[in-house]
Write a protein that holds these residues in place. Structure first.
Motif, PDB file in Angstrom:
ATOM      1  N   MET A   1       0.836  -1.183   0.000  1.00  0.00           N
ATOM      2  CA  MET A   1       0.000   0.000   0.000  1.00  0.00           C
ATOM      3  C   MET A   1       0.884   1.250   0.000  1.00  0.00           C
ATOM      4  SD  MET A   1      -3.063  -1.236  -0.045  1.00  0.00           S
ATOM      5  CE  MET A   1      -4.211   0.033   0.359  1.00  0.00           C
ATOM      6  N   VAL A   2       0.358   2.292  -0.603  1.00  0.00           N
ATOM      7  CA  VAL A   2       1.052   3.572  -0.670  1.00  0.00           C
ATOM      8  C   VAL A   2       0.202   4.616   0.042  1.00  0.00           C
ATOM      9  CG1 VAL A   2       1.958   5.349  -2.207  1.00  0.00           C
ATOM     10  CG2 VAL A   2       2.106   2.940  -2.884  1.00  0.00           C
ATOM     11  N   MET A   3       0.813   5.300   1.001  1.00  0.00           N
ATOM     12  CA  MET A   3       0.146   6.367   1.743  1.00  0.00           C
ATOM     13  C   MET A   3       0.633   7.689   1.177  1.00  0.00           C
ATOM     14  SD  MET A   3      -1.804   7.146   4.522  1.00  0.00           S
ATOM     15  CE  MET A   3      -1.764   5.644   5.451  1.00  0.00           C
ATOM     16  N   ALA A   4      -0.302   8.604   0.921  1.00  0.00           N
ATOM     17  CA  ALA A   4       0.058   9.919   0.398  1.00  0.00           C
ATOM     18  C   ALA A   4      -0.785  10.989   1.061  1.00  0.00           C
ATOM     19  CB  ALA A   4      -0.132   9.957  -1.105  1.00  0.00           C
ATOM     20  N   TYR A   5      -0.201  12.167   1.145  1.00  0.00           N
ATOM     21  CA  TYR A   5      -0.878  13.331   1.700  1.00  0.00           C
ATOM     22  C   TYR A   5      -1.051  14.333   0.571  1.00  0.00           C
ATOM     23  CZ  TYR A   5       0.370  11.029   5.979  1.00  0.00           C
ATOM     24  OH  TYR A   5       0.493  10.097   6.971  1.00  0.00           O
ATOM     25  N   ILE A   6      -2.276  14.731   0.318  1.00  0.00           N
ATOM     26  CA  ILE A   6      -2.585  15.620  -0.791  1.00  0.00           C
ATOM     27  C   ILE A   6      -3.027  16.960  -0.223  1.00  0.00           C
ATOM     28  CG2 ILE A   6      -3.981  15.946  -2.869  1.00  0.00           C
ATOM     29  CD1 ILE A   6      -4.306  12.764  -2.737  1.00  0.00           C
ATOM     30  N   GLU A  47      -3.096   1.381  -3.736  1.00  0.00           N
ATOM     31  CA  GLU A  47      -2.255   0.237  -4.081  1.00  0.00           C
ATOM     32  C   GLU A  47      -0.887   0.588  -4.652  1.00  0.00           C
ATOM     33  OE1 GLU A  47      -2.825  -3.068  -3.604  1.00  0.00           O
ATOM     34  OE2 GLU A  47      -4.603  -2.483  -2.481  1.00  0.00           O
ATOM     35  N   SER A  48      -0.770   1.730  -5.354  1.00  0.00           N
ATOM     36  CA  SER A  48       0.465   2.002  -6.085  1.00  0.00           C
ATOM     37  C   SER A  48       0.669   3.502  -6.262  1.00  0.00           C
ATOM     38  CB  SER A  48       0.393   1.352  -7.467  1.00  0.00           C
ATOM     39  OG  SER A  48      -0.598   2.003  -8.251  1.00  0.00           O
ATOM     40  N   PRO A  49       1.904   3.914  -6.620  1.00  0.00           N
ATOM     41  CA  PRO A  49       2.123   5.328  -6.935  1.00  0.00           C
ATOM     42  C   PRO A  49       1.244   5.809  -8.091  1.00  0.00           C
ATOM     43  CG  PRO A  49       4.216   4.255  -6.521  1.00  0.00           C
ATOM     44  CD  PRO A  49       3.167   3.167  -6.576  1.00  0.00           C
ATOM     45  N   ALA A  50       0.970   4.949  -9.050  1.00  0.00           N
ATOM     46  CA  ALA A  50       0.083   5.329 -10.156  1.00  0.00           C
ATOM     47  C   ALA A  50      -1.322   5.630  -9.644  1.00  0.00           C
ATOM     48  CB  ALA A  50       0.044   4.218 -11.202  1.00  0.00           C
ATOM     49  N   ALA A  51      -1.763   4.909  -8.636  1.00  0.00           N
ATOM     50  CA  ALA A  51      -3.079   5.157  -8.051  1.00  0.00           C
ATOM     51  C   ALA A  51      -3.098   6.491  -7.314  1.00  0.00           C
ATOM     52  CB  ALA A  51      -3.482   4.015  -7.125  1.00  0.00           C
ATOM     53  N   VAL A  52      -1.975   6.882  -6.717  1.00  0.00           N
ATOM     54  CA  VAL A  52      -1.882   8.202  -6.081  1.00  0.00           C
ATOM     55  C   VAL A  52      -2.107   9.267  -7.139  1.00  0.00           C
ATOM     56  CG1 VAL A  52      -0.365   9.849  -4.919  1.00  0.00           C
ATOM     57  CG2 VAL A  52      -0.329   7.450  -4.236  1.00  0.00           C
ATOM     58  N   LYS A  53      -1.477   9.108  -8.281  1.00  0.00           N
ATOM     59  CA  LYS A  53      -1.635  10.060  -9.384  1.00  0.00           C
ATOM     60  C   LYS A  53      -3.097  10.143  -9.807  1.00  0.00           C
ATOM     61  CE  LYS A  53      -0.388  10.825 -14.148  1.00  0.00           C
ATOM     62  NZ  LYS A  53      -0.740   9.958 -15.236  1.00  0.00           N
ATOM     63  N   GLY A  65     -13.898  23.977  -7.489  1.00  0.00           N
ATOM     64  CA  GLY A  65     -13.534  24.699  -6.275  1.00  0.00           C
ATOM     65  C   GLY A  65     -12.114  24.422  -5.832  1.00  0.00           C
ATOM     66  N   VAL A  66     -11.464  23.394  -6.403  1.00  0.00           N
ATOM     67  CA  VAL A  66     -10.069  23.111  -6.098  1.00  0.00           C
ATOM     68  C   VAL A  66      -9.205  24.015  -6.969  1.00  0.00           C
ATOM     69  CG1 VAL A  66      -8.214  21.402  -6.262  1.00  0.00           C
ATOM     70  CG2 VAL A  66     -10.453  20.735  -5.361  1.00  0.00           C
ATOM     71  N   SER A  67      -8.323  24.766  -6.328  1.00  0.00           N
ATOM     72  CA  SER A  67      -7.433  25.670  -7.048  1.00  0.00           C
ATOM     73  C   SER A  67      -6.159  24.932  -7.479  1.00  0.00           C
ATOM     74  CB  SER A  67      -7.087  26.861  -6.158  1.00  0.00           C
ATOM     75  OG  SER A  67      -6.165  27.695  -6.780  1.00  0.00           O
ATOM     76  N   THR A  68      -5.439  24.350  -6.522  1.00  0.00           N
ATOM     77  CA  THR A  68      -4.224  23.595  -6.797  1.00  0.00           C
ATOM     78  C   THR A  68      -4.080  22.463  -5.794  1.00  0.00           C
ATOM     79  OG1 THR A  68      -2.831  24.982  -5.378  1.00  0.00           O
ATOM     80  CG2 THR A  68      -2.985  25.611  -7.710  1.00  0.00           C
ATOM     81  N   THR A  69      -3.226  21.503  -6.131  1.00  0.00           N
ATOM     82  CA  THR A  69      -2.882  20.427  -5.198  1.00  0.00           C
ATOM     83  C   THR A  69      -1.370  20.228  -5.210  1.00  0.00           C
ATOM     84  OG1 THR A  69      -3.059  18.650  -6.826  1.00  0.00           O
ATOM     85  CG2 THR A  69      -5.061  19.203  -5.589  1.00  0.00           C
ATOM     86  N   GLN A  70      -0.893  19.644  -4.139  1.00  0.00           N
ATOM     87  CA  GLN A  70       0.503  19.236  -4.037  1.00  0.00           C
ATOM     88  C   GLN A  70       0.500  17.933  -3.257  1.00  0.00           C
ATOM     89  OE1 GLN A  70       3.082  22.160  -2.270  1.00  0.00           O
ATOM     90  NE2 GLN A  70       4.831  21.378  -3.365  1.00  0.00           N
ATOM     91  N   THR A  71       1.193  16.932  -3.773  1.00  0.00           N
ATOM     92  CA  THR A  71       1.118  15.590  -3.190  1.00  0.00           C
ATOM     93  C   THR A  71       2.458  15.157  -2.625  1.00  0.00           C
ATOM     94  OG1 THR A  71      -0.594  15.022  -4.794  1.00  0.00           O
ATOM     95  CG2 THR A  71       0.504  13.188  -3.688  1.00  0.00           C
ATOM     96  N   TYR A  72       2.394  14.545  -1.440  1.00  0.00           N
ATOM     97  CA  TYR A  72       3.567  13.997  -0.778  1.00  0.00           C
ATOM     98  C   TYR A  72       3.325  12.520  -0.501  1.00  0.00           C
ATOM     99  CZ  TYR A  72       4.682  18.890  -0.001  1.00  0.00           C
ATOM    100  OH  TYR A  72       4.933  20.215  -0.187  1.00  0.00           O
ATOM    101  N   ILE A  73       4.228  11.648  -0.960  1.00  0.00           N
ATOM    102  CA  ILE A  73       4.115  10.217  -0.709  1.00  0.00           C
ATOM    103  C   ILE A  73       4.938   9.861   0.518  1.00  0.00           C
ATOM    104  CG2 ILE A  73       4.639   7.916  -1.616  1.00  0.00           C
ATOM    105  CD1 ILE A  73       3.968   8.982  -4.396  1.00  0.00           C
ATOM    106  N   ALA A  74       4.328   9.142   1.451  1.00  0.00           N
ATOM    107  CA  ALA A  74       5.030   8.725   2.671  1.00  0.00           C
ATOM    108  C   ALA A  74       6.091   7.696   2.317  1.00  0.00           C
ATOM    109  CB  ALA A  74       4.038   8.150   3.674  1.00  0.00           C
ATOM    110  N   MET A  75       7.241   7.810   2.954  1.00  0.00           N
ATOM    111  CA  MET A  75       8.372   6.923   2.675  1.00  0.00           C
ATOM    112  C   MET A  75       8.549   5.826   3.719  1.00  0.00           C
ATOM    113  SD  MET A  75       9.346   8.188  -0.156  1.00  0.00           S
ATOM    114  CE  MET A  75      10.931   7.474  -0.484  1.00  0.00           C
ATOM    115  N   ASP A  76       7.748   5.822   4.767  1.00  0.00           N
ATOM    116  CA  ASP A  76       7.891   4.760   5.768  1.00  0.00           C
ATOM    117  C   ASP A  76       6.568   4.090   6.039  1.00  0.00           C
ATOM    118  OD1 ASP A  76       6.556   6.714   7.199  1.00  0.00           O
ATOM    119  OD2 ASP A  76       7.935   6.697   8.883  1.00  0.00           O
TER     120      ASP A  76
END
Length: 76
Positions: A1-6, A47-53, A65-76
């Motif tokens: 699993m891939v955890m990300a913060y958007i 499931e994957s980095p592609a799914a984060v995208k 209503g969303v202006s911009t996003t920035q995504t950070y993938i957790a490394m641990d």
């Protein structure tokens, strides 16, 4: 699993509605309205980095209503 913060910047007055819309996106565990440089943070668990995208670029960025996003993938 891939955890990300958007990180999401919202148009003025849209944060409450966007929180609900972001939480409805498949792969998002939760979202929080925050103070600071961004308006919301969505937490994705997929499931994957592609799914984060897919979640960040295809789903969240397409919400009105969303202006911009920035995504950070957790490394641990």
């Amino acid at each position: 699993m891939v955890m990300a913060y958007i990180m999401v910047k919202a148009h003025t007055g849209e944060a409450d509605r966007l929180k609900t819309d972001i939480e409805a996106v498949e792969g998002i565990e939760r979202a929080h309205i925050v103070a600071g440089d961004v308006d919301l943070i969505g937490v994705a668990d997929v499931e994957s980095p592609a799914a984060v995208k897919d979640v960040a670029a295809a789903e969240i960025q397409s919400i009105e209503g969303v202006s911009t996003t920035q995504t950070y993938i957790a490394m641990d």
